[in-house]
Scaffold this motif. Structure first.
Motif, short mmCIF file in Angstrom:
data_model
loop_
_atom_site.label_atom_id
_atom_site.label_comp_id
_atom_site.label_asym_id
_atom_site.label_seq_id
_atom_site.Cartn_x
_atom_site.Cartn_y
_atom_site.Cartn_z
N ARG A 45 0.88 -1.18 0.00
CA ARG A 45 0.00 0.00 0.00
C ARG A 45 0.91 1.22 0.00
O ARG A 45 1.64 1.46 0.96
N ILE A 46 0.87 2.02 -1.05
CA ILE A 46 1.82 3.12 -1.16
C ILE A 46 1.60 4.16 -0.07
O ILE A 46 2.53 4.86 0.33
N ARG A 47 0.36 4.26 0.45
CA ARG A 47 0.14 5.21 1.55
C ARG A 47 1.00 4.86 2.76
O ARG A 47 1.46 5.75 3.49
N SER A 48 1.20 3.58 3.00
CA SER A 48 2.05 3.17 4.13
C SER A 48 3.48 3.61 3.93
O SER A 48 4.19 3.95 4.89
N VAL A 49 3.94 3.60 2.68
CA VAL A 49 5.30 4.04 2.37
C VAL A 49 5.41 5.56 2.51
O VAL A 49 6.38 6.07 3.07
#
Length: 261
Positions: free
Chosen positions: A151-155
């Motif tokens: 999940r790119i939001r986590s990155v």
């Protein structure tokens, strides 16, 4: 280890042949942006020596042979400007878009067979592998990701400060959430998660395996943080014990699915 280096449609690669050096299935990888942060360094960290397959490690944009002025300073400038829209998303998009031509070039240069391939990605390279699995229609016999950007939001949350999403960046972030795209990932997938990786990435790994159900397996690696190699992670280096554990798990996984092809 014997390596072959070159470029495939302008994408640098480090290739490791099977023991006999002849025609064999192909596994394509994309490296991390943490250490190991080049195709050569990723090949040294996860060589998967015992596989009867070609392992071709592709370079990510602006990494390895494509570094600007021989350093990572240009990447630092990009993520300092806007971690999602200037760095994470463009890198994943470019690596995915240049893959079909790179694959065709690899097939023209190396004695790989024309059957389904394996794919592997680490960290941000994991997002590339997942996008290939979910969006490109490339025939894949098995995939694997290691400490992946699921999940790119986590990155994005790993970067300093609170990110201000707008309509465009929110849409991009949603497009790089592979838990919500699990139905589009039909190949068997091994999700490797370091027990010392960032907590949100470990949660995302569990969520993806849960969403995939019987198509996926979760391998938790004790003592593994996010990187797979020591800094600076650009040149090949001796394999760390935690990377060796990952390498063993990947080798077992891909060997099993090679036998099922």
């Amino acid at each position: 280890m014997r390596t072959i280096t070159g470029t495939a449609a302008d994408v640098p690669f480090t290739a490791l042949p099977p023991a006999d050096g002849g025609s064999a299935p192909l596994i394509v990888t994309w490296h991390m942006l943490d250490a190991p942060r080049s195709d050569a360094a990723f090949a040294a960290a996860l060589p998967m020596h015992d596989l009867p397959a070609w392992r071709v490690h592709l370079g990510m944009p602006m990494c390895g042979a494509r570094m600007v002025d021989g350093s990572t300073d240009a990447i630092v400038e990009l993520f300092s400007t806007d971690p999602l829209m200037s760095f994470l998303h463009p890198f994943v998009r470019q690596a995915t878009e240049e893959f079909p031509a790179a694959l065709a070039s690899i097939r023209a240069q190396l004695p790989v067979d024309d059957g389904p391939i394996g794919v592997l990605g680490g960290s941000l390279g994991g997002a590339v592998a997942l996008r290939v699995l979910a969006e490109t229609g490339t025939p894949v016999f098995a995939g694997a990701v290691v400490n992946a950007a699921i999940r790119i939001r986590s990155v994005v949350d790993l970067f300093p400060g609170e990110y201000a999403y707008d309509a465009e960046s929110g849409k991009i972030a949603d497009s790089l959430d592979f838990v919500t795209k699990a139905d589009a990932i039909t190949a068997p997938l091994l999700v490797v998660s370091g027990e010392q990786d960032h907590p949100a990435l470990r949660t995302d790994a569990s969520d993806l395996v849960g969403a995939l159900g019987e198509r996926a397996e979760l391998l938790r690696v004790p003592g593994l943080a996010h990187p797979l190699a020591d800094e600076p992670g650009i040149e090949p280096a001796p394999q760390l014990p935690q990377a060796r554990a990952v390498d063993t798990g990947l080798t077992t996984w891909f060997r099993r699915h090679l036998e099922l092809r």
